[in-house]
Design an enzyme around this catalytic site. Structure first.
Site, PDB file in Angstrom:
ATOM      1  N   SER A 124       0.851  -1.185   0.000  1.00 27.40           N
ATOM      2  CA  SER A 124       0.000   0.000   0.000  1.00 27.40           C
ATOM      3  C   SER A 124       0.888   1.236   0.000  1.00 27.40           C
ATOM      4  O   SER A 124       2.061   1.177   0.387  1.00 27.40           O
ATOM      5  CB  SER A 124      -0.873   0.008   1.263  1.00 27.40           C
ATOM      6  OG  SER A 124      -1.514   1.252   1.435  1.00 27.40           O
TER       7      SER A 124
ATOM      8  N   TYR B  13      -1.432  -0.287  10.747  1.00 31.33           N
ATOM      9  CA  TYR B  13      -1.498  -0.642   9.325  1.00 31.33           C
ATOM     10  C   TYR B  13      -0.205  -0.213   8.639  1.00 31.33           C
ATOM     11  O   TYR B  13       0.371  -0.975   7.851  1.00 31.33           O
ATOM     12  CB  TYR B  13      -2.706   0.031   8.680  1.00 31.33           C
ATOM     13  CG  TYR B  13      -2.931  -0.352   7.236  1.00 31.33           C
ATOM     14  CD1 TYR B  13      -3.221  -1.665   6.885  1.00 31.33           C
ATOM     15  CD2 TYR B  13      -2.866   0.602   6.219  1.00 31.33           C
ATOM     16  CE1 TYR B  13      -3.440  -2.017   5.565  1.00 31.33           C
ATOM     17  CE2 TYR B  13      -3.076   0.259   4.903  1.00 31.33           C
ATOM     18  CZ  TYR B  13      -3.371  -1.053   4.575  1.00 31.33           C
ATOM     19  OH  TYR B  13      -3.579  -1.398   3.264  1.00 31.33           O
TER      20      TYR B  13
END
Length: 248
Positions: free
Chosen positions: A143, A156
């Site tokens: 990501s 995250y």
């Protein structure tokens, strides 16, 4: 893209929706035999049937990649039933955002188990098979959160920064064995990923990306297909794909 994957076996985790589903379809359309892993068996079986109906070959295997035994079984069965393993796409993951203070720590465990251990377990099982057959490609879907840390996404970020470091080390380990490693870092994508967050976090995500035309899962699938479809002497090590109007 004019990419031919005929004769190649591609294993995709998190194939029940979003980027994983789109990647599996793109690879099958390019001629690959695909193996599909996800917890939602009904979805990957339906996807496998869709691929078969279009003339392709697909294998659906119920898998929770955060469970080492299941991750190993997915890779092993793919190799045994389809005859080889040319590409592993580590796509399965969880994105649960929010501040560190007062966070439900179970969310942290879920992310670390899926985003980190899931990648490690599948890669650990696949690497020796690729080495023995003379090469292969491992794609780790990360990501933009693996490059840019932001308030409200600390754990995250931790998982995705970790996968970036792991991918570079793995790349170096794979060089003598003709194993290529690609890190794909999507920006905002219109998938189910964000939908598992708490309501208050969903509101924050909506505000943050208001006005941003999100990427489609197919956009990332094309990036994956581009990387794995290169000639053997070409290694695409890292691909960052953002929406045109996403700033961070």
């Amino acid at each position: 893209m004019d990419i031919d994957l005929s004769g190649r076996v591609v294993a995709v985790t998190g194939a029940s929706s979003g980027i994983g589903e789109a990647t599996a379809l793109a690879c099958a359309e390019a001629g690959a035999v695909v193996s599909l892993a996800a917890r939602r068996t009904d979805r990957i079986e339906a996807l496998a049937e869709r691929i078969r109906s279009a003339g392709g070959t697909a294998l659906a295997i119920e898998t929770d990649v955060s469970d080492e035994a299941q991750a190993n079984a997915f890779v092993r069965r793919t190799h045994e039933e389809l005859g080889r393993l040319d590409v592993l796409v580590n796509n399965a993951g969880v994105m649960l955002l929010g501040p560190i203070e007062a966070a439900p720590t179970e969310e942290w465990r879920r992310m670390i188990d899926a985003n980190v251990f899931g990648v490690l377990y599948c890669t650990h099982a696949a690497f020796p098979l690729m080495r023995e057959q003379g090469g292969g490609t491992i794609v780790n879907v990360s990501s933009v959160a693996g490059r840019v840390a932001r308030l409200g996404s600390g754990v995250y970020n931790l998982t995705k920064f970790g996968i970036g470091a792991f991918s570079e080390s793995l790349r170096q380990e794979g060089v003598p064995h003709n194993i290529r490693v690609t890190l794909v870092e999507p920006g905002a994508v219109d998938t189910e990923l964000a939908g598992h967050n708490r309501d208050e976090v969903l509101d924050q995500i909506k505000q943050r990306f208001e006005g941003v035309k999100r990427l489609e899962a197919d956009d990332i699938a094309r990036a994956v297909l581009y990387a794995i479809g290169q000639p053997e002497h070409v290694a695409v090590n890292e691909v960052l794909v953002r929406p045109t109007n996403q700033i961070g």
